[in-house]
Design a protein around this motif. Structure first.
Motif, PDB file in Angstrom:
ATOM      1  N   GLN A 133       1.396 -22.334   6.916  1.00 18.53           N
ATOM      2  CA  GLN A 133       0.278 -21.699   6.233  1.00 18.53           C
ATOM      3  C   GLN A 133       0.658 -20.304   5.740  1.00 18.53           C
ATOM      4  OE1 GLN A 133      -3.418 -21.676   8.404  1.00 18.53           O
ATOM      5  NE2 GLN A 133      -4.320 -20.056   7.134  1.00 18.53           N
ATOM      6  N   PHE A 134       1.350 -19.543   6.596  1.00 20.34           N
ATOM      7  CA  PHE A 134       1.772 -18.205   6.193  1.00 20.34           C
ATOM      8  C   PHE A 134       2.771 -18.280   5.042  1.00 20.34           C
ATOM      9  CE2 PHE A 134       4.080 -14.207   6.409  1.00 20.34           C
ATOM     10  CZ  PHE A 134       3.069 -13.278   6.646  1.00 20.34           C
ATOM     11  N   MET A 135       3.672 -19.267   5.090  1.00 20.61           N
ATOM     12  CA  MET A 135       4.649 -19.450   4.016  1.00 20.61           C
ATOM     13  C   MET A 135       3.947 -19.669   2.677  1.00 20.61           C
ATOM     14  SD  MET A 135       7.570 -22.427   3.675  1.00 20.61           S
ATOM     15  CE  MET A 135       6.321 -23.709   3.407  1.00 20.61           C
ATOM     16  N   SER A 163       9.892 -11.047  -1.785  1.00 21.34           N
ATOM     17  CA  SER A 163       8.437 -11.117  -1.674  1.00 21.34           C
ATOM     18  C   SER A 163       8.013 -11.446  -0.248  1.00 21.34           C
ATOM     19  CB  SER A 163       7.885 -12.168  -2.639  1.00 21.34           C
ATOM     20  OG  SER A 163       6.481 -12.278  -2.541  1.00 21.34           O
ATOM     21  N   LEU A 164       8.738 -12.365   0.397  1.00 21.51           N
ATOM     22  CA  LEU A 164       8.450 -12.735   1.782  1.00 21.51           C
ATOM     23  C   LEU A 164       8.637 -11.539   2.709  1.00 21.51           C
ATOM     24  CD1 LEU A 164       7.976 -14.609   4.198  1.00 21.51           C
ATOM     25  CD2 LEU A 164      10.372 -15.333   3.997  1.00 21.51           C
ATOM     26  N   SER A 165       9.737 -10.832   2.563  1.00 22.21           N
ATOM     27  CA  SER A 165      10.013  -9.676   3.404  1.00 22.21           C
ATOM     28  C   SER A 165       8.928  -8.612   3.244  1.00 22.21           C
ATOM     29  CB  SER A 165      11.383  -9.086   3.060  1.00 22.21           C
ATOM     30  OG  SER A 165      11.698  -7.991   3.876  1.00 22.21           O
ATOM     31  N   ASN A 166       8.541  -8.338   2.011  1.00 21.26           N
ATOM     32  CA  ASN A 166       7.489  -7.354   1.756  1.00 21.26           C
ATOM     33  C   ASN A 166       6.145  -7.813   2.306  1.00 21.26           C
ATOM     34  OD1 ASN A 166       9.307  -5.693   0.439  1.00 21.26           O
ATOM     35  ND2 ASN A 166       8.751  -6.394  -1.610  1.00 21.26           N
ATOM     36  N   HIS A 167       5.880  -9.121   2.219  1.00 20.86           N
ATOM     37  CA  HIS A 167       4.615  -9.681   2.695  1.00 20.86           C
ATOM     38  C   HIS A 167       4.484  -9.497   4.213  1.00 20.86           C
ATOM     39  CE1 HIS A 167       0.999 -12.001   2.274  1.00 20.86           C
ATOM     40  NE2 HIS A 167       1.420 -12.963   3.083  1.00 20.86           N
ATOM     41  N   MET A 170       3.842  -5.789   4.956  1.00 23.81           N
ATOM     42  CA  MET A 170       2.507  -5.320   4.610  1.00 23.81           C
ATOM     43  C   MET A 170       1.425  -5.853   5.544  1.00 23.81           C
ATOM     44  SD  MET A 170       2.853  -3.260   2.071  1.00 23.81           S
ATOM     45  CE  MET A 170       1.149  -3.146   1.506  1.00 23.81           C
ATOM     46  N   ASN A 171       1.677  -6.987   6.190  1.00 20.86           N
ATOM     47  CA  ASN A 171       0.631  -7.664   6.950  1.00 20.86           C
ATOM     48  C   ASN A 171       0.745  -7.528   8.467  1.00 20.86           C
ATOM     49  OD1 ASN A 171      -1.265  -9.460   5.112  1.00 20.86           O
ATOM     50  ND2 ASN A 171       0.777  -9.483   4.188  1.00 20.86           N
ATOM     51  N   PHE A 172       1.798  -6.874   8.942  1.00 14.98           N
ATOM     52  CA  PHE A 172       1.985  -6.737  10.383  1.00 14.98           C
ATOM     53  C   PHE A 172       2.249  -5.280  10.735  1.00 14.98           C
ATOM     54  CE2 PHE A 172       2.865 -11.094   9.384  1.00 14.98           C
ATOM     55  CZ  PHE A 172       2.318 -11.801  10.445  1.00 14.98           C
ATOM     56  N   ALA A 173       1.664  -4.855  11.842  1.00 20.45           N
ATOM     57  CA  ALA A 173       1.840  -3.477  12.305  1.00 20.45           C
ATOM     58  C   ALA A 173       2.949  -3.413  13.350  1.00 20.45           C
ATOM     59  CB  ALA A 173       0.536  -2.961  12.902  1.00 20.45           C
ATOM     60  N   TYR A 174       3.687  -2.311  13.331  1.00 20.57           N
ATOM     61  CA  TYR A 174       4.736  -2.111  14.336  1.00 20.57           C
ATOM     62  C   TYR A 174       4.079  -1.603  15.614  1.00 20.57           C
ATOM     63  CZ  TYR A 174       9.177  -0.854  16.450  1.00 20.57           C
ATOM     64  OH  TYR A 174      10.255  -0.785  17.297  1.00 20.57           O
ATOM     65  N   TYR A 251      22.499 -12.488   1.958  1.00 20.54           N
ATOM     66  CA  TYR A 251      21.873 -11.217   1.630  1.00 20.54           C
ATOM     67  C   TYR A 251      21.002 -10.752   2.787  1.00 20.54           C
ATOM     68  CZ  TYR A 251      23.270 -10.215  -3.116  1.00 20.54           C
ATOM     69  OH  TYR A 251      24.002  -9.846  -4.211  1.00 20.54           O
ATOM     70  N   SER A 252      20.956  -9.432   2.999  1.00 19.72           N
ATOM     71  CA  SER A 252      20.189  -8.859   4.103  1.00 19.72           C
ATOM     72  C   SER A 252      18.798  -8.446   3.651  1.00 19.72           C
ATOM     73  CB  SER A 252      20.924  -7.640   4.668  1.00 19.72           C
ATOM     74  OG  SER A 252      22.165  -8.023   5.234  1.00 19.72           O
ATOM     75  N   PHE A 253      17.815  -8.705   4.532  1.00 21.98           N
ATOM     76  CA  PHE A 253      16.426  -8.306   4.298  1.00 21.98           C
ATOM     77  C   PHE A 253      15.875  -7.739   5.597  1.00 21.98           C
ATOM     78  CE2 PHE A 253      17.418 -11.668   1.339  1.00 21.98           C
ATOM     79  CZ  PHE A 253      16.876 -11.242   0.135  1.00 21.98           C
ATOM     80  N   ASP A 254      15.131  -6.659   5.488  1.00 25.76           N
ATOM     81  CA  ASP A 254      14.561  -6.002   6.664  1.00 25.76           C
ATOM     82  C   ASP A 254      13.039  -6.001   6.543  1.00 25.76           C
ATOM     83  OD1 ASP A 254      13.856  -4.510   8.820  1.00 25.76           O
ATOM     84  OD2 ASP A 254      14.950  -2.705   8.247  1.00 25.76           O
ATOM     85  N   PRO A 255      12.358  -6.993   7.123  1.00 27.89           N
ATOM     86  CA  PRO A 255      10.896  -7.039   7.022  1.00 27.89           C
ATOM     87  C   PRO A 255      10.188  -5.947   7.814  1.00 27.89           C
ATOM     88  CG  PRO A 255      11.699  -8.778   8.471  1.00 27.89           C
ATOM     89  CD  PRO A 255      12.900  -8.145   7.853  1.00 27.89           C
ATOM     90  N   THR A 256      10.902  -5.255   8.696  1.00 23.36           N
ATOM     91  CA  THR A 256      10.305  -4.163   9.456  1.00 23.36           C
ATOM     92  C   THR A 256      10.120  -2.925   8.594  1.00 23.36           C
ATOM     93  OG1 THR A 256      11.377  -4.970  11.468  1.00 23.36           O
ATOM     94  CG2 THR A 256      10.520  -2.720  11.521  1.00 23.36           C
ATOM     95  N   ASN A 257      11.099  -2.660   7.731  1.00 25.64           N
ATOM     96  CA  ASN A 257      11.074  -1.464   6.887  1.00 25.64           C
ATOM     97  C   ASN A 257      11.158  -1.866   5.422  1.00 25.64           C
ATOM     98  OD1 ASN A 257      11.414   0.614   9.112  1.00 25.64           O
ATOM     99  ND2 ASN A 257      13.254  -0.629   9.418  1.00 25.64           N
ATOM    100  N   LYS A 258      10.286  -1.318   4.626  1.00 28.04           N
ATOM    101  CA  LYS A 258      10.336  -1.609   3.195  1.00 28.04           C
ATOM    102  C   LYS A 258      11.324  -0.659   2.535  1.00 28.04           C
ATOM    103  CE  LYS A 258       7.417  -2.511  -0.824  1.00 28.04           C
ATOM    104  NZ  LYS A 258       6.048  -2.399  -1.407  1.00 28.04           N
ATOM    105  N   THR A 259      12.582  -0.857   2.867  1.00 26.81           N
ATOM    106  CA  THR A 259      13.646  -0.013   2.336  1.00 26.81           C
ATOM    107  C   THR A 259      14.785  -0.892   1.839  1.00 26.81           C
ATOM    108  OG1 THR A 259      14.667   0.167   4.525  1.00 26.81           O
ATOM    109  CG2 THR A 259      13.127   1.896   3.889  1.00 26.81           C
TER     110      THR A 259
END
Length: 304
Positions: A133-135, A163-167, A170-174, A251-259
């Protein structure tokens, strides 16, 4: 960027223990974007180290302490020089595959057979109904680049992963108090908060459900110079995701940080999930009452 990293792990036992057998995965990889110039490991009580590579190519050091001991301390220090990763926007200009061809290639027997271990679910990354569902909620439109305002449909594998990493970001708090080391990806969706390990597991679970090979990466993320200084900044270890894109590679993606993934990242190793790449793990004979303290310090070398 030249970084000096210190990682100290200490176990304090309520009563003396014996026959402690351990594995350490705290050796930075050397690849096209980083080089480890020196690396030391010391163990207290003193014990000889045995080195080997695991099935994922990670450097492992193993040791045993058979005599009775009330504490175990593992100290590692390393000097790593990093460079910024080759930017996807530049590399994609040389890509011959059309977006639809890249998506089709992910479904090919050649890709599935080659990366099956990074496509199958694990205990942390099961493709549950919540994950599916989240996907399906991942935005299907995006911007041309981080500075542009033009909205365009998302076609390519890279754009969907971004888009997935940014999503997720944006939707989860640290929140370090919200989850434990055993939290599964689908559990995070209900909690809506967690840490880098949780966000990485969630992205991996969704990638695999989508048919994209993905792996868990353990390492460090230097942010000292982003906090108003350039010298010393104490921080914890970090986790992120590597996903495979046909023709472009991992390729590397960091969903924790939008950097952007840049020279502040130091990779130690990768695996299917956290269990494959635990920095320090072991077993021993004796009391279960113990206290664990981990201290990580990353410093940037200053140029004179």
């Amino acid at each position: 960027m030249k970084l000096r990293i210190s990682h100290i792990t200490t176990y304090q036992y309520a009563q003396p223990v014996t026959d402690s057998v351990n594995e350490i995965r705290l050796t930075p990889v050397t690849n096209e974007r980083q080089s480890c110039y020196n690396h030391t490991i010391s163990v207290e009580p003193n014990a000889p180290l045995f080195a080997y590579e695991d099935s994922f190519g990670n450097r492992v050091h193993a040791f045993s302490v058979n005599q009775a001991h009330s504490h175990l301390t593992i100290r590692t220090s390393m000097t790593v020089v990093t460079t910024e990763a080759f930017q996807p926007e530049g590399k994609r200009k040389m890509q011959n595959l059309k977006p639809t061809e890249a998506w089709d290639q992910l479904q090919s027997d050649a890709i599935i057979d080659r990366f099956i271990e990074f496509l199958l679910p694990t205990a942390y990354t099961e493709a549950t109904q919540e994950i599916i569902q989240f996907m399906n909620e991942v935005p299907s439109i995006g911007i041309v680049n981080d500075n542009a305002e033009e909205i365009v449909p998302i076609y390519s594998v890279y754009d969907w992963l971004k888009s997935l990493s940014n999503h997720i970001h944006m939707n989860f708090a640290y929140d370090p108090e919200a989850t434990t080391v055993s939290t599964k990806a689908y559990e995070l969706i209900e909690k809506q908060r967690g840490v880098c390990q949780d966000f990485a597991h969630l992205m991996i679970a969704i990638c695999r459900a989508k048919g994209i090979p993905a792996r868990y990466v353990s390492g460090y993320h230097f942010v000292g110079d982003l906090q108003g200084g350039t010298a010393d900044f104490e921080q914890a270890s970090h986790a992120w995701v590597e996903a495979y894109i046909p023709e472009l590679g991992w390729y590397s993606f960091d969903p924790t940080n939008k950097t952007a993934f840049d020279d502040r990242y130091v990779k130690l190793g990768h695996g299917r999930d956290y269990i494959d790449i635990v920095p320090v793990k072991g077993i021993y004979r004796g009391t279960s009452e113990q206290k664990l303290v981990v201290t990580v310090d990353v410093q940037k070398f200053q140029t004179k």
